[in-house]
Each structure stands twice: as structure tokens, then as C-alpha cells.
Design an enzyme around this catalytic site. Structure first.
Site, PDB file in Angstrom:
ATOM      1  N   GLY A   1       0.832  -1.194   0.000  1.00 52.22           N
ATOM      2  CA  GLY A   1       0.000   0.000   0.000  1.00 52.22           C
ATOM      3  C   GLY A   1       0.867   1.244   0.000  1.00 52.22           C
ATOM      4  N   CYS A   2       0.253   2.375  -0.312  1.00 45.40           N
ATOM      5  CA  CYS A   2       1.004   3.626  -0.411  1.00 45.40           C
ATOM      6  C   CYS A   2       1.522   4.094   0.950  1.00 45.40           C
ATOM      7  CB  CYS A   2       0.151   4.705  -1.072  1.00 45.40           C
ATOM      8  SG  CYS A   2      -1.562   4.775  -0.483  1.00 45.40           S
ATOM      9  N   TYR A   3       0.642   4.153   1.952  1.00 43.61           N
ATOM     10  CA  TYR A   3       1.096   4.553   3.286  1.00 43.61           C
ATOM     11  C   TYR A   3       2.159   3.600   3.831  1.00 43.61           C
ATOM     12  CZ  TYR A   3      -2.712   8.016   3.757  1.00 43.61           C
ATOM     13  OH  TYR A   3      -3.552   9.091   3.604  1.00 43.61           O
TER      14      TYR A   3
ATOM     15  N   THR B   1       4.330   1.945   2.316  1.00 41.38           N
ATOM     16  CA  THR B   1       5.601   2.181   1.633  1.00 41.38           C
ATOM     17  C   THR B   1       6.342   3.351   2.255  1.00 41.38           C
ATOM     18  OG1 THR B   1       4.804   1.249  -0.466  1.00 41.38           O
ATOM     19  CG2 THR B   1       6.670   2.763  -0.588  1.00 41.38           C
TER      20      THR B   1
END
EC number: 1.2.1.38
Length: 401
Positions: free
Chosen positions: A204-206, A208
Site C-alpha cells: 500500500g502507499c502509506y 511504503t
């Protein structure tokens, strides 16, 4: 190898002084500088000749969920890839339409007509990016040919604990048998396992933005496992392309709003990764916020340092850990990372600052949520899975202003 054992294997192969130097990989980097989905039970997996594109490159790419932001971003990135060509694209609600009618900015590319998943012929592709929402991916991937390399951008295979997935995502997991072969795709940390993977769960973006700075610090025992506080902010594209009242311009502009307070679905993914490398349970306080911008993500992380450790030690550990990495840049001391400086790119910028509270430090990490936080990291992973230099097609400089 499971993700747990993969994280444990970091001890012997990643950090300078302990890692095995990947000479070939380093040389490769330098040389490369240049929805609702039909049920699988009804799928025949075929595609008409008019919907396909004759491949002109080495690897034929299938893209599931092409009408979303992450799908469009993969197409944009692949425009400059010398080896990958999109030959199959699905979008159930847009089936029969051209990609340029859905995303006019992609008009210059030669792309196949969009088809529904049930009409897709996966024998015509070598690898697949799955950009479908969580819950729609599992049954489809389960039915795909086992010879395909797959990078799944949904959350469906990120959590090893199936009960935890079902608790946080509120639905049963329908492909439990695949979970044992999944490799978590945090590229800079699990590169060696990604090389051998058939199915990669893209982070996921967060997670990462949070794991990239914290993993090396936890591995080196420079910060405590407790009292980690994360204040994170994302552009609106992180919420997807679906029409939602809360994401209307008049609702978003000139304001900031917290969401998923105490129960954001990325929490177990963050804690899983940090606990693996720490080899003990790590819990975090995590609150995300929606910002009135399109792209960009920043995590401001508050940590308690181990006794005798200084912020200079944290900074040096990050510099040492990422000195050979193309896409992770540790900024000079005192330089504040800005989302503007990574916009449209696969780069992550980070830095460390002393807190006014003795013994604590502040870490700031920024990415483009659609690139390093999604499609860019997915392409980085597929490059590795197929034996290409991982920077291929990704050395776009950030857009500024």
C-alpha cells in the site's frame, strides 16, 4: 519463502556491513540510466482479434482494472519501457471502449480495446498487473494460468494472517491457498525474494512511506518498538477514481480532513512489516489525512530512540542502507522533504530531525502515491521478476512545478 522468513533473511543480505553486495544489480542500475467484476465461474477468458494489439516488444502485458488511476499510471510508465507492451486491458464497465476515450492523455499510445474480464484471453499475455479493488482480485487470480507472473496492486494478498484480513476488510478471503506463495513487494527490502516470485502483493502507499525509513532503523536496533506515532497525508487520487460526494472539489478544496481514525486498513500491513524485521510485535498509532491536492503522500513519523542513540545515528543508518538504491534518496541533514519534489516519479525522499523532546526523533518520508506508492513500485517489481534491471521504464524525473 514466506514474507516472515524473507524479512528475517534481511539480516544477512541487505544492510551494508552485513549484506552481500549485489554487483550485477548495481551495474544494471547504472547501465539502465536511460468494481464489479464478473464471477470466475462465468469466465471463458477469451478476447476477439479486434481487441488485441500485435506485440512489438518482448513481454506481453495484461492489465486488469485499466480504467482506474493506477491502471492508467501503469500505461503511462510503460510507454517508455523498451521490453513491455500492453496487449490486453480489462475494464468491465468500460468494455468495448478505447483507452483514449477513458483517458485522453494516453491518446498517443497504441493500445488494445478494453474488454470485460470474462472475455479476456490470458494465453495472449506473459505477465499481469491487477489493479482491481480489494475483494474482486482473489477469485480472478486463482483462475489465471500458473505460468503468468502477477503483480497485484490490491490489498487482497498483503496480509499473511487470513483472519486479520477478514477482520480489517470485512469479507471472506476466497483464495487462501495462494497466500503461501505470495511475496510482499517492498522492493528495496525484499528484492531477492521478489526475483523468485510468481505472485507479488504490491504494498500500500502509506505502508511504503512508513516501512522504507523504519525498517533499517528497527533492524539496527536504533529505535524502540513502542510509541511510534505516524501522521500521514495523501492527495485525493489515493481515494481512487470512483465518484464519491466526499471527494467533490467543493468538499475537498481549502480544507484538510482525517479519515480512518484508529481503524485504517493499512495499519495491520504496517505492523506486519515492522514486526517481521523487529522480530517482535510492533504497534503504531496511525492517522491519515486527505489533502486538497491530486498527487503526493507524506508520512511524519515520531519515534523514541534507543538509549545513547542520536538523530545523527539514524540519519547515517538510512544513508548507509540506501546509498546504492536508485529510488530512495536520504536528504542532507536539515533538508525537509517535499511532495512536490517527487511528483510523477518513483522516488522516495526522506530525512531525520531531532525532536525538542529529548530521546525522540522525527522522520519525514514523501512519495508520489500513484507511482512509488502503487504503479511505479509494481513495475519495479515486475522488472525484477522477469530479470530486467529494476529501473527500466522508471527513470522519469519528477514533475516540477
Amino acid at each position: 519463502m514466506s514474507t516472515a522468513s524473507a524479512f528475517s533473511s534481511i539480516q544477512g543480505c541487505w544492510f551494508k556491513g552485513e549484506r552481500k553486495i549485489r554487483v550485477a544489480d548495481k551495474r544494471a542500475k547504472r547501465l539502465t540510466l536511460g468494481s464489479h467484476v464478473a464471477s470466475p465461474s462465468s469466465m471463458s477468458f477469451r478476447v476477439s482479434a479486434s481487441s488485441s494489439v500485435k506485440p512489438e516488444k518482448d513481454i506481453r502485458i495484461g492489465l486488469l482494472g485499466a480504467s482506474g488511476y493506477t491502471g492508467a499510471e501503469i500505461v503511462r510508465l510503460l510507454a517508455n519501457h523498451p521490453h513491455f507492451q500492453v496487449t490486453l486491458m480489462t475494464a468491465d464497465r468500460k468494455a468495448g471502449q478505447s483507452m483514449e476515450s477513458v483517458f485522453p492523455h494516453l491518446r498517443a499510445q497504441k493500445l488494445p480495446t478494453l474488454v470485460s474480464v470474462k472475455d479476456a484471453d490470458f494465453s495472449t499475455v506473459d505477465a499481469v498487473f491487477c489493479c482491481l479493488p480489494h475483494g474482486t482480485t482473489q477469485e480472478i487470480i486463482k483462475e489465471l494460468p500458473t505460468a503468468l507472473k502477477i503483480v497485484d496492486l490490491s490489498a487482497d494478498f498483503r496480509l499473511r494472517n487470513i483472519a486479520e484480513y477478514e477482520e480489517w476488510y470485512g469479507q471472506p478471503h476466497k483464495a487462501v491457498e495462494l497466500q503461501k506463495e505470495v511475496v510482499y513487494g517492498l522492493t528495496e527490502i525484499l528484492r531477492e525474494d521478489i526475483k523468485k516470485a510468481r505472485l507479488v502483493a504490491n504494498p500500500g502507499c502509506y505502508p511504503t512511506t512508513i516501512q522504507l525509513p523504519l525498517v533499517p532503523l528497527l533492524k539496527a536496533n536504533l529505535i524502540k518498538h513502542e510509541n511510534i506515532i505516524i501522521d500521514a497525508k495523501s492527495g485525493v487520487s489515493g481515494a481512487g477514481r470512483g465518484a464519491k460526494e466526499a471527494n467533490l472539489y467543493s468538499e475537498i478544496a481549502e480544507g484538510i480532513s482525517s479519515y480512518g481514525v484508529t481503524r485504517h486498513r493499512h495499519v495491520p500491513e504496517i505492523e506486519q512489516g515492522l514486526s517481521d524485521v523487529a522480530q517482535s510485535k510492533v504497534t503504531v498509532s496511525f492517522t491519515p489525512h486527505l489533502m486538497p491536492m491530486i498527487r503526493g503522500m507524506q508520512s511524519t513519523i515520531y519515534v523514541e530512540m534507543a538509549p545513547g542513540v542520536r538523530t545523527e545515528d539514524l540519519h547515517q543508518q538510512l544513508k548507509t542502507s540506501y546509498e546504492d538504491e536508485e529510488f530512495v534518496k536520504v536528504l542532507d541533514e536539515g533538508v525537509v522533504p517535499r511532495t512536490h519534489n517527487v511528483r510523477g516519479s518513483n522516488y522516495c525522499h526522506m530525512s531525520v530531525f531531532p525532536d525538542r523532546i529529548p530521546g525522540r526523533a522525527i522522520i519525514i518520508s514523501v512519495i508520489d502515491n500513484l507511482v512509488k506508492g502503487a504503479s511505479g513500485q509494481a513495475l519495479q517489481n515486475l522488472n525484477i521478476m522477469l530479470g530486467y534491471p529494476e529501473t527500466t521504464g522508471l527513470l522519469h524525473q519528477p514533475l516540477f512545478p
